[in-house]
Design a protein around this motif. Structure first.
Motif, PDB file in Angstrom:
ATOM      1  N   ASN A 143       0.849  -1.192   0.000  1.00 23.16           N
ATOM      2  CA  ASN A 143       0.000   0.000   0.000  1.00 23.16           C
ATOM      3  C   ASN A 143       0.880   1.236   0.000  1.00 23.16           C
ATOM      4  O   ASN A 143       1.825   1.324   0.787  1.00 23.16           O
ATOM      5  N   PRO A 144       0.581   2.202  -0.890  1.00 22.81           N
ATOM      6  CA  PRO A 144       1.402   3.414  -0.933  1.00 22.81           C
ATOM      7  C   PRO A 144       1.243   4.236   0.353  1.00 22.81           C
ATOM      8  O   PRO A 144       0.171   4.263   0.943  1.00 22.81           O
ATOM      9  N   ASP A 159       3.925  19.305   6.309  1.00 20.02           N
ATOM     10  CA  ASP A 159       4.359  18.928   4.969  1.00 20.02           C
ATOM     11  C   ASP A 159       3.932  17.486   4.743  1.00 20.02           C
ATOM     12  O   ASP A 159       4.105  16.643   5.622  1.00 20.02           O
ATOM     13  N   VAL A 160       3.396  17.212   3.566  1.00 20.91           N
ATOM     14  CA  VAL A 160       3.000  15.858   3.193  1.00 20.91           C
ATOM     15  C   VAL A 160       3.706  15.519   1.886  1.00 20.91           C
ATOM     16  O   VAL A 160       3.587  16.248   0.914  1.00 20.91           O
ATOM     17  N   VAL A 161       4.453  14.418   1.896  1.00 27.66           N
ATOM     18  CA  VAL A 161       5.220  14.034   0.712  1.00 27.66           C
ATOM     19  C   VAL A 161       4.929  12.569   0.382  1.00 27.66           C
ATOM     20  O   VAL A 161       5.253  11.685   1.174  1.00 27.66           O
ATOM     21  N   PRO A 162       4.321  12.299  -0.784  1.00 30.96           N
ATOM     22  CA  PRO A 162       4.136  10.907  -1.190  1.00 30.96           C
ATOM     23  C   PRO A 162       5.503  10.234  -1.351  1.00 30.96           C
ATOM     24  O   PRO A 162       6.414  10.805  -1.942  1.00 30.96           O
ATOM     25  N   GLU A 173       7.545  16.400  14.198  1.00 27.53           N
ATOM     26  CA  GLU A 173       7.158  15.020  14.436  1.00 27.53           C
ATOM     27  C   GLU A 173       7.090  14.308  13.091  1.00 27.53           C
ATOM     28  O   GLU A 173       6.489  14.811  12.141  1.00 27.53           O
ATOM     29  N   PHE A 174       7.702  13.138  13.011  1.00 29.08           N
ATOM     30  CA  PHE A 174       7.719  12.321  11.805  1.00 29.08           C
ATOM     31  C   PHE A 174       6.572  11.331  11.863  1.00 29.08           C
ATOM     32  O   PHE A 174       6.377  10.663  12.878  1.00 29.08           O
ATOM     33  N   GLN A 175       5.799  11.237  10.775  1.00 30.33           N
ATOM     34  CA  GLN A 175       4.710  10.271  10.679  1.00 30.33           C
ATOM     35  C   GLN A 175       4.719   9.622   9.307  1.00 30.33           C
ATOM     36  O   GLN A 175       5.220  10.207   8.341  1.00 30.33           O
ATOM     37  N   VAL A 176       4.174   8.436   9.211  1.00 29.02           N
ATOM     38  CA  VAL A 176       3.951   7.745   7.952  1.00 29.02           C
ATOM     39  C   VAL A 176       2.481   7.358   7.941  1.00 29.02           C
ATOM     40  O   VAL A 176       1.989   6.768   8.903  1.00 29.02           O
ATOM     41  N   GLU A 177       1.782   7.742   6.869  1.00 28.00           N
ATOM     42  CA  GLU A 177       0.345   7.481   6.773  1.00 28.00           C
ATOM     43  C   GLU A 177       0.022   6.905   5.406  1.00 28.00           C
ATOM     44  O   GLU A 177       0.779   7.109   4.448  1.00 28.00           O
ATOM     45  N   PRO A 178      -1.113   6.217   5.285  1.00 31.74           N
ATOM     46  CA  PRO A 178      -1.537   5.753   3.960  1.00 31.74           C
ATOM     47  C   PRO A 178      -1.670   6.939   3.014  1.00 31.74           C
ATOM     48  O   PRO A 178      -2.079   8.027   3.422  1.00 31.74           O
ATOM     49  N   LEU A 179      -1.303   6.751   1.778  1.00 34.12           N
ATOM     50  CA  LEU A 179      -1.353   7.814   0.778  1.00 34.12           C
ATOM     51  C   LEU A 179      -2.752   8.406   0.702  1.00 34.12           C
ATOM     52  O   LEU A 179      -3.734   7.678   0.645  1.00 34.12           O
ATOM     53  N   GLY A 180      -2.815   9.732   0.738  1.00 27.53           N
ATOM     54  CA  GLY A 180      -4.088  10.431   0.609  1.00 27.53           C
ATOM     55  C   GLY A 180      -4.751  10.781   1.925  1.00 27.53           C
ATOM     56  O   GLY A 180      -5.644  11.609   1.961  1.00 27.53           O
ATOM     57  N   LEU A 181      -4.333  10.182   3.034  1.00 26.55           N
ATOM     58  CA  LEU A 181      -4.931  10.482   4.332  1.00 26.55           C
ATOM     59  C   LEU A 181      -4.227  11.689   4.928  1.00 26.55           C
ATOM     60  O   LEU A 181      -3.030  11.664   5.169  1.00 26.55           O
ATOM     61  N   THR A 182      -4.975  12.764   5.139  1.00 25.26           N
ATOM     62  CA  THR A 182      -4.415  13.957   5.759  1.00 25.26           C
ATOM     63  C   THR A 182      -5.409  14.439   6.797  1.00 25.26           C
ATOM     64  O   THR A 182      -6.559  14.722   6.477  1.00 25.26           O
ATOM     65  N   SER A 218      -5.341  17.230   8.654  1.00 28.81           N
ATOM     66  CA  SER A 218      -5.578  18.667   8.737  1.00 28.81           C
ATOM     67  C   SER A 218      -5.324  19.313   7.372  1.00 28.81           C
ATOM     68  O   SER A 218      -4.319  19.970   7.167  1.00 28.81           O
ATOM     69  N   GLN A 219      -6.220  19.144   6.438  1.00 23.43           N
ATOM     70  CA  GLN A 219      -6.039  19.649   5.075  1.00 23.43           C
ATOM     71  C   GLN A 219      -5.788  21.151   5.055  1.00 23.43           C
ATOM     72  O   GLN A 219      -5.016  21.636   4.247  1.00 23.43           O
ATOM     73  N   ALA A 220      -6.424  21.893   5.936  1.00 18.92           N
ATOM     74  CA  ALA A 220      -6.284  23.361   5.922  1.00 18.92           C
ATOM     75  C   ALA A 220      -4.853  23.809   6.181  1.00 18.92           C
ATOM     76  O   ALA A 220      -4.395  24.833   5.673  1.00 18.92           O
ATOM     77  N   ASP A 221      -4.108  23.058   6.999  1.00 21.02           N
ATOM     78  CA  ASP A 221      -2.740  23.444   7.353  1.00 21.02           C
ATOM     79  C   ASP A 221      -1.686  22.733   6.514  1.00 21.02           C
ATOM     80  O   ASP A 221      -0.504  22.894   6.742  1.00 21.02           O
ATOM     81  N   THR A 222      -2.106  21.923   5.564  1.00 19.36           N
ATOM     82  CA  THR A 222      -1.168  21.097   4.798  1.00 19.36           C
ATOM     83  C   THR A 222      -0.549  21.865   3.656  1.00 19.36           C
ATOM     84  O   THR A 222      -1.223  22.555   2.931  1.00 19.36           O
ATOM     85  N   ARG A 223       0.746  21.703   3.526  1.00 19.10           N
ATOM     86  CA  ARG A 223       1.495  22.279   2.383  1.00 19.10           C
ATOM     87  C   ARG A 223       2.103  21.110   1.640  1.00 19.10           C
ATOM     88  O   ARG A 223       2.949  20.419   2.163  1.00 19.10           O
ATOM     89  N   HIS A 224       1.686  20.871   0.413  1.00 16.78           N
ATOM     90  CA  HIS A 224       2.239  19.779  -0.389  1.00 16.78           C
ATOM     91  C   HIS A 224       3.526  20.251  -1.021  1.00 16.78           C
ATOM     92  O   HIS A 224       3.592  21.333  -1.569  1.00 16.78           O
ATOM     93  N   ARG A 225       4.540  19.435  -0.968  1.00 15.25           N
ATOM     94  CA  ARG A 225       5.851  19.746  -1.571  1.00 15.25           C
ATOM     95  C   ARG A 225       6.067  18.845  -2.742  1.00 15.25           C
ATOM     96  O   ARG A 225       5.851  17.712  -2.741  1.00 15.25           O
TER      97      ARG A 225
END
Length: 126
Positions: A4-5, A22-25, A108-117, A119-126
């Motif tokens: 699973n990605p 920051d969320v990075v696939p 804080e470092f986290q790993v989550e399933p792709l697409g799960l965020t 707090s979308q309002a505070d997310t900055r995609h890089r």
């Protein structure tokens, strides 16, 4: 066997980017450079996060899917995981707190399933 990605989620705790995310696939980058350089995947403020080097540290896959490690890139101020200075590549686990330089910004470092965020309002995609 299909894997699973996942995505790496960096929740900034202190420093100029405190409260940002920051969320990075994972498939988007072989490695994530942390630093003040424009080319860094996770960028820190050039003026306010002065403990962070231009290319301070790197997060990379640890061989097993979903496992990661952090490598200090010979930074002057050091890289710390849960308060312990990184002297050689160190395993990163979800929930670990990374600090770039003594008194520098932390996240804080986290790993989550792709697409799960969470707090979308505070997310900055890089």
């Amino acid at each position: 066997m299909e894997t699973n990605p996942v995505q790496i989620v960096v929740r900034h705790i202190t420093g100029a980017r405190a409260t940002e995310i920051d969320v990075v696939p994972v498939g988007a980058h072989r490695e994530l450079i942390l630093g003040r350089a424009r080319s860094a995947a996770i960028r820190f403020d050039v003026r306010r996060d002065d403990a962070v080097g231009r290319q301070h540290a790197r997060i990379e896959a640890a061989g097993t899917p979903g496992r990661f490690r952090i490598v200090d890139l010979e930074s002057r101020n050091g890289t710390f995981v849960n308060g312990v200075r990184v002297e050689s590549p160190a395993e990163l686990n979800p929930g670990d707190v990374v600090q770039l330089g003594t008194g520098g910004p932390s996240f804080e470092f986290q790993v989550e399933p792709l697409g799960l965020t969470l707090s979308q309002a505070d997310t900055r995609h890089r």
